[in-house]
Write an enzyme that holds these catalytic residues in place. Structure first.
Site, PDB file in Angstrom:
ATOM      1  N   LYS A 129     -24.427  77.312 119.680  1.00 38.22           N
ATOM      2  CA  LYS A 129     -24.603  78.033 118.417  1.00 38.22           C
ATOM      3  C   LYS A 129     -23.859  79.352 118.505  1.00 38.22           C
ATOM      4  O   LYS A 129     -23.962  80.064 119.492  1.00 38.22           O
ATOM      5  CB  LYS A 129     -26.106  78.307 118.248  1.00 38.22           C
ATOM      6  N   LYS A 183     -18.865  80.523 120.443  1.00 36.20           N
ATOM      7  CA  LYS A 183     -18.257  81.546 119.583  1.00 36.20           C
ATOM      8  C   LYS A 183     -16.858  81.067 119.257  1.00 36.20           C
ATOM      9  O   LYS A 183     -16.249  80.350 120.050  1.00 36.20           O
ATOM     10  CB  LYS A 183     -18.176  82.886 120.337  1.00 36.20           C
ATOM     11  N   SER A 233     -31.142  81.668 111.651  1.00 38.63           N
ATOM     12  CA  SER A 233     -30.198  80.542 111.603  1.00 38.63           C
ATOM     13  C   SER A 233     -30.884  79.276 112.109  1.00 38.63           C
ATOM     14  O   SER A 233     -30.695  78.189 111.562  1.00 38.63           O
ATOM     15  CB  SER A 233     -28.980  80.819 112.483  1.00 38.63           C
TER      16      SER A 233
END
Length: 411
Positions: free
Chosen positions: A66, A102, A344
């Site tokens: 994530k 990322k 999120s």
């Protein structure tokens, strides 16, 4: 010291405190996968232009990876690597079932039209669609990207894989975005601040705050602190800085910035040198902008008693040592700004269930997660006799290490 060197240093320090096996330590540092793709698009005038897109997937021992996607001229592979690793520890500290990733594209989004940005986002998604996914890697917005960028990724990804709202978070509400997501990082910063102050027998009401950075995170944090009776005495961003010893009227400042695009010429305070904000007289300093702003040049002059790291890596390791000697308490970034990734996670959960929560449930659950994480960090500080940064790092690293070993990492 750059972000990657500082993150690696904190990780190694935590690994030493935990007594991790050197082979495990090495395996936790090496990213699971690094992706680099060429994205060529026609510009509006018909000429072709090429950009380089990156995605670093750091670790998936605790769940899907994530992390944000940023559009910025200096998307540096080293920095992307550091931020992906930071996301791994951050998810583990928050105790949400994710690993870290990322990504980004080396471009200046300000120089591209909306249709060029859309074409670029769709080409990038075409290049990585088989390497991201609901249970593999879930992107989110970051610098230079927003809910619209996520909508384009969702649409392009769904052409290959069928309707998949949970493949990205930070989406528009109409496409399965979560209520409360926009304010989540700033709100999480406030919940983290409350947990820390309570530990010291204080509360937000009546304390003075200086906020550096007045984008999404800074403006929401300042607004909620103002609502809770805190006095925000100084605010700065790239356009300027404002101070008022009696407290700034934050809703008024937000309206001023929305109408003029700048903090300049605000009637409810005096303008000040933006660099002075970090050493301004206040109880609590909240850096919400760039990394490395507190360094050996200015750390000795900081007057705040508490620093809440809402930005990623705002405090250099040298500054850390100077501030520690002064008795300044620093709440580390991997905990303080984890409200965004936590909500999120709530968005992803809602999408998978096909059942949406109301905003009150989102905020309440966020508060529970932030408060529980703070107590877990404090427990690690007591066990290992260390500061909050090492408490958070040892908590995150130990959780990822345990998951890695349980899965049979040598297999």
């Amino acid at each position: 010291m750059n972000a990657l060197a500082a993150t690696n240093r904190n990780f190694r320090h935590a690994a030493r405190i935990l007594g991790l096996d050197s082979k495990v330590e090495k395996s936790l540092l090496i990213p699971f996968r690094e992706i680099k793709v060429e994205c060529t698009i026609p510009k509006d005038d018909g000429t072709l232009v090429s950009y380089v897109g990156f995605r670093v997937q750091h670790d998936n021992a605790r769940g899907p990876m994530k992390g944000g996607i940023r559009y910025h001229p200096e998307v540096d592979p080293d920095e992307v690597n550091a931020l992906a690793q930071l996301m791994t520890w951050k998810s583990a500290v928050a105790d949400i079932p994710y690993g870290g990733a990322k990504g980004g594209i080396g471009c200046n989004p300000g120089d591209l039209s909306k249709s060029e940005l859309e074409r670029l986002t769709r080409v990038f998604t075409q290049k990585i669609h088989d390497l991201i996914g609901v249970h593999t890697d879930v992107p989110a917005p970051d610098m230079g990207t927003n809910a619209q960028t996520m909508a384009w990724i969702l649409d392009e990804y769904s052409k290959f894989h069928g309707h998949s709202p949970a493949v990205v978070t930070g989406k528009p509400i109409d496409l399965g975005g979560s209520l409360g997501r926009e304010a989540a990082t700033g709100r999480g910063v406030v919940f983290a601040t409350e947990a820390l102050l309570a530990e010291h027998g204080k509360s937000i009401k009546g304390l003075t705050f200086a906020v550096q950075g007045f984008g999404n995170v800074g403006s929401w944090a300042a607004k909620i602190i103002h609502e809770r009776g805190g006095k925000v005495v100084a605010v700065s961003d790239i356009t300027g800085a404002v101070k008022n010893p009696n407290g700034i009227d934050i809703p008024e400042l937000i309206r001023h910035k929305e109408s003029t695009g700048s903090l300049k010429n605000f009637q409810g305070g005096d303008s000040m040198d933006a660099n002075e904000l970090l050493v301004h007289e206040c109880d609590v300093l909240i850096p919400c902008a760039l990394g490395g702003v507190l360094n050996r040049e200015n750390a000795a002059d900081v007057k705040a008693k508490f620093i809440i790291e809402a930005a990623n890596h705002p405090t250099d390791p040298e500054a850390d040592e100077i501030l520690a000697k002064k008795g300044v308490v620093i709440l580390p970034d991997i905990y303080a700004n984890s409200g965004g990734v936590t909500v999120s996670y709530f968005e992803w959960v809602q999408n998978i269930q096909g059942f949406m929560w109301d905003e009150e449930q989102v905020n309440k659950t966020l508060q529970n997660y932030m408060t529980r994480a703070f107590h877990n960090i404090k427990a690690m500080c007591q066990t290992h006799d260390c500061n909050l940064r090492m408490g958070a790092f040892t908590l995150g690293v130990s959780r990822v290490a345990r998951a890695t070993m349980l899965r049979g990492w040598e297999a």
